[in-house]
Design a protein around this motif. Sequence first.
Motif, mmCIF file in Angstrom:
data_model
loop_
_atom_site.group_PDB
_atom_site.id
_atom_site.type_symbol
_atom_site.label_atom_id
_atom_site.label_comp_id
_atom_site.label_asym_id
_atom_site.label_seq_id
_atom_site.Cartn_x
_atom_site.Cartn_y
_atom_site.Cartn_z
ATOM 1 N N ALA A 21 100.334 -63.570 -48.202
ATOM 2 C CA ALA A 21 99.532 -62.313 -48.482
ATOM 3 C C ALA A 21 100.037 -61.254 -47.693
ATOM 4 C CB ALA A 21 98.143 -62.165 -48.445
ATOM 5 N N HIS A 22 99.892 -59.877 -47.947
ATOM 6 C CA HIS A 22 100.469 -58.803 -47.386
ATOM 7 C C HIS A 22 99.070 -57.885 -47.251
ATOM 8 C CE1 HIS A 22 100.702 -56.759 -51.076
ATOM 9 N NE2 HIS A 22 101.516 -57.594 -51.444
ATOM 10 N N LYS A 23 99.046 -56.769 -46.713
ATOM 11 C CA LYS A 23 97.979 -55.779 -46.430
ATOM 12 C C LYS A 23 97.353 -55.234 -47.627
ATOM 13 C CE LYS A 23 100.657 -51.814 -45.491
ATOM 14 N NZ LYS A 23 101.154 -50.785 -44.466
ATOM 15 N N TYR A 24 98.092 -55.101 -48.661
ATOM 16 C CA TYR A 24 97.630 -54.546 -49.920
ATOM 17 C C TYR A 24 96.839 -55.650 -50.767
ATOM 18 C CZ TYR A 24 100.417 -50.530 -48.889
ATOM 19 O OH TYR A 24 100.879 -49.393 -48.362
ATOM 20 N N SER A 25 96.857 -56.831 -50.274
ATOM 21 C CA SER A 25 96.275 -57.966 -50.774
ATOM 22 C C SER A 25 94.922 -57.983 -50.155
ATOM 23 C CB SER A 25 96.834 -59.383 -50.596
ATOM 24 O OG SER A 25 98.173 -59.399 -50.999
ATOM 25 N N HIS A 26 94.528 -57.294 -49.528
ATOM 26 C CA HIS A 26 93.414 -57.444 -48.725
ATOM 27 C C HIS A 26 92.234 -56.068 -48.888
ATOM 28 C CE1 HIS A 26 94.284 -61.120 -47.295
ATOM 29 N NE2 HIS A 26 95.293 -60.693 -46.751
ATOM 30 N N GLY A 27 92.842 -55.389 -49.683
ATOM 31 C CA GLY A 27 92.099 -53.876 -49.953
ATOM 32 C C GLY A 27 92.128 -53.011 -48.948
ATOM 33 N N HIS A 28 91.502 -51.952 -49.647
ATOM 34 C CA HIS A 28 91.709 -50.468 -48.830
ATOM 35 C C HIS A 28 90.392 -49.529 -48.606
ATOM 36 C CE1 HIS A 28 94.188 -46.420 -48.017
ATOM 37 N NE2 HIS A 28 92.948 -46.570 -47.246
ATOM 38 N N ALA A 29 89.638 -49.924 -47.629
ATOM 39 C CA ALA A 29 88.351 -49.360 -47.498
ATOM 40 C C ALA A 29 88.145 -47.971 -46.893
ATOM 41 C CB ALA A 29 87.538 -50.130 -46.518
ATOM 42 N N LEU A 30 87.412 -47.089 -47.379
ATOM 43 C CA LEU A 30 87.292 -45.711 -47.091
ATOM 44 C C LEU A 30 85.959 -45.579 -46.453
ATOM 45 C CD1 LEU A 30 88.269 -44.077 -50.522
ATOM 46 C CD2 LEU A 30 89.567 -44.599 -48.489
ATOM 47 N N VAL A 31 85.772 -44.971 -45.342
ATOM 48 C CA VAL A 31 84.620 -44.647 -44.747
ATOM 49 C C VAL A 31 84.482 -43.222 -44.599
ATOM 50 C CG1 VAL A 31 83.438 -45.078 -42.351
ATOM 51 C CG2 VAL A 31 84.924 -47.139 -43.210
ATOM 52 N N LEU A 32 83.515 -42.533 -44.940
ATOM 53 C CA LEU A 32 83.287 -41.109 -44.877
ATOM 54 C C LEU A 32 82.545 -40.881 -43.617
ATOM 55 C CD1 LEU A 32 83.835 -41.759 -47.937
ATOM 56 C CD2 LEU A 32 82.375 -39.828 -48.534
ATOM 57 N N ALA A 33 83.204 -39.724 -43.115
ATOM 58 C CA ALA A 33 82.430 -39.235 -41.572
ATOM 59 C C ALA A 33 81.794 -37.860 -41.819
ATOM 60 C CB ALA A 33 83.581 -39.266 -41.015
ATOM 61 N N GLY A 34 81.334 -37.683 -40.956
ATOM 62 C CA GLY A 34 80.341 -36.346 -40.564
ATOM 63 C C GLY A 34 81.295 -35.274 -40.013
ATOM 64 N N GLY A 35 80.675 -34.077 -39.528
ATOM 65 C CA GLY A 35 81.314 -33.200 -38.899
ATOM 66 C C GLY A 35 81.575 -33.193 -37.538
ATOM 67 N N PRO A 36 82.151 -32.267 -36.983
ATOM 68 C CA PRO A 36 82.301 -32.413 -35.593
ATOM 69 C C PRO A 36 81.035 -32.909 -34.559
ATOM 70 C CG PRO A 36 83.178 -30.264 -36.421
ATOM 71 C CD PRO A 36 82.178 -30.891 -37.178
ATOM 72 N N GLY A 37 81.669 -33.905 -33.625
ATOM 73 C CA GLY A 37 80.541 -34.428 -32.915
ATOM 74 C C GLY A 37 79.825 -35.467 -33.450
ATOM 75 N N LYS A 38 80.230 -35.777 -34.727
ATOM 76 C CA LYS A 38 79.344 -36.849 -35.333
ATOM 77 C C LYS A 38 80.032 -37.976 -36.002
ATOM 78 C CE LYS A 38 75.641 -33.798 -35.244
ATOM 79 N NZ LYS A 38 74.378 -34.535 -34.272
ATOM 80 N N GLY A 39 81.181 -37.860 -35.645
ATOM 81 C CA GLY A 39 82.079 -39.040 -35.943
ATOM 82 C C GLY A 39 82.060 -40.323 -35.454
ATOM 83 N N GLY A 40 81.463 -40.833 -34.492
ATOM 84 C CA GLY A 40 81.231 -41.918 -33.656
ATOM 85 C C GLY A 40 80.946 -43.115 -34.360
ATOM 86 N N ALA A 41 79.847 -42.835 -35.367
ATOM 87 C CA ALA A 41 79.210 -43.844 -36.205
ATOM 88 C C ALA A 41 80.296 -44.105 -37.330
ATOM 89 C CB ALA A 41 77.944 -43.407 -36.836
ATOM 90 N N ALA A 42 81.016 -43.524 -37.909
ATOM 91 C CA ALA A 42 81.970 -43.873 -38.912
ATOM 92 C C ALA A 42 83.062 -44.732 -38.385
ATOM 93 C CB ALA A 42 82.678 -42.662 -39.459
ATOM 94 N N ARG A 43 83.771 -44.044 -36.893
ATOM 95 C CA ARG A 43 84.641 -45.032 -36.481
ATOM 96 C C ARG A 43 84.280 -46.275 -36.177
ATOM 97 N NH1 ARG A 43 85.039 -39.692 -33.999
ATOM 98 N NH2 ARG A 43 84.101 -40.476 -32.013
ATOM 99 N N LEU A 44 83.136 -46.602 -35.744
ATOM 100 C CA LEU A 44 82.624 -47.823 -35.349
ATOM 101 C C LEU A 44 82.782 -48.705 -36.554
ATOM 102 C CD1 LEU A 44 79.339 -47.300 -33.168
ATOM 103 C CD2 LEU A 44 81.491 -48.531 -32.497
ATOM 104 N N ALA A 45 82.083 -47.967 -37.775
ATOM 105 C CA ALA A 45 82.188 -48.779 -38.801
ATOM 106 C C ALA A 45 83.657 -49.210 -39.351
ATOM 107 C CB ALA A 45 81.442 -48.102 -40.045
ATOM 108 N N ALA A 46 84.356 -48.169 -39.328
ATOM 109 C CA ALA A 46 85.939 -48.364 -39.879
ATOM 110 C C ALA A 46 86.589 -49.229 -38.825
ATOM 111 C CB ALA A 46 86.610 -46.917 -39.635
ATOM 112 N N ARG A 47 86.425 -49.465 -37.711
ATOM 113 C CA ARG A 47 86.759 -50.300 -36.708
ATOM 114 C C ARG A 47 86.294 -51.863 -37.198
ATOM 115 N NH1 ARG A 47 91.061 -50.684 -32.739
ATOM 116 N NH2 ARG A 47 90.594 -52.474 -31.374
#
Length: 284
Positions: A21-47
């Motif tokens: 398999a290759h990376k495109y076999s395993h999907g592409h996830a999108l994580v929506l983030a908030g405004g300035p100073g609020k991105g930590g939670a989305a970055r945790l989830a994305a990681r």
Amino acid sequence: MIQHITPDSAMRAALAKSPEAHKYSHGHALVLAGGPGKGGAARLAARAALRVGAGLVTVLAPQSALAENAAQLTAVMLDPLPDAFSLRGILQDKRKNALLLGPGLGLARAQEMVPAALWGQRATVLDADALTAFADDPERLFNHLHPACVLTPHEGEFARLFPDLAEALRTGALPRPEAVRQAAARAGCTVLLKGADTLITAPDGAIAQNGASGDQAAPWLATAGSGDVLAGIICGLLARGFAPFDAACTGAWLHAEAARRFGPGLIAEDLPEELPAVFRALGL
């Protein structure tokens, strides 16, 4: 009958990756983030989504928050998302097959983006602000939900969306499993109610429990950002093609097992980094 989640052969087989398999076999996830100073939670989830095996993960942030997120992201990609119209455009690309909305998103941005995300009919995790944003009118959210969604409330968020069921729980009129079962039937999608013993219910009535109490306790999960990581793990599994109920069950087990393996001193950033050790222990 409540299924107790264990790392059986089916879970191992689902988590394994084919060497062809290759990376495109395993999907592409999108994580929506908030405004300035609020991105930590989305970055945790994305990681977490990337660590659990999604082939690609992109954080979608307002233009004003791009520089902040770019300074923190490397393997996770980053794109601007100014408005809901733009999100509908992004979802024209069918390879982007799973979404997460809620962690650090902000209530106003959640009210705008959630209907557009659900319009796309992708596998979608709704957590945190994406749930609280509809507390005044839960039916407005329920009218957009579809069977490929997973809701991941803690008890407070559960009470905002299902106040009658939460009151029945408080008074003892309903046992916890039945309250979650009724919530999933009402929402028409999988509901994961977080707690020491996490309950996951599908709209068809299937129910599972992930125990993290007694000799399976994971008390260090009681830390800021832990729930964001869980939401990201589930989103990553959805991107990989897991069914919503299976993604929620497997994600809940991986989340608690990572915490148990790490032990005292755990903070949310540690959870995604512990997943490789969990996978090795499963023989993957």
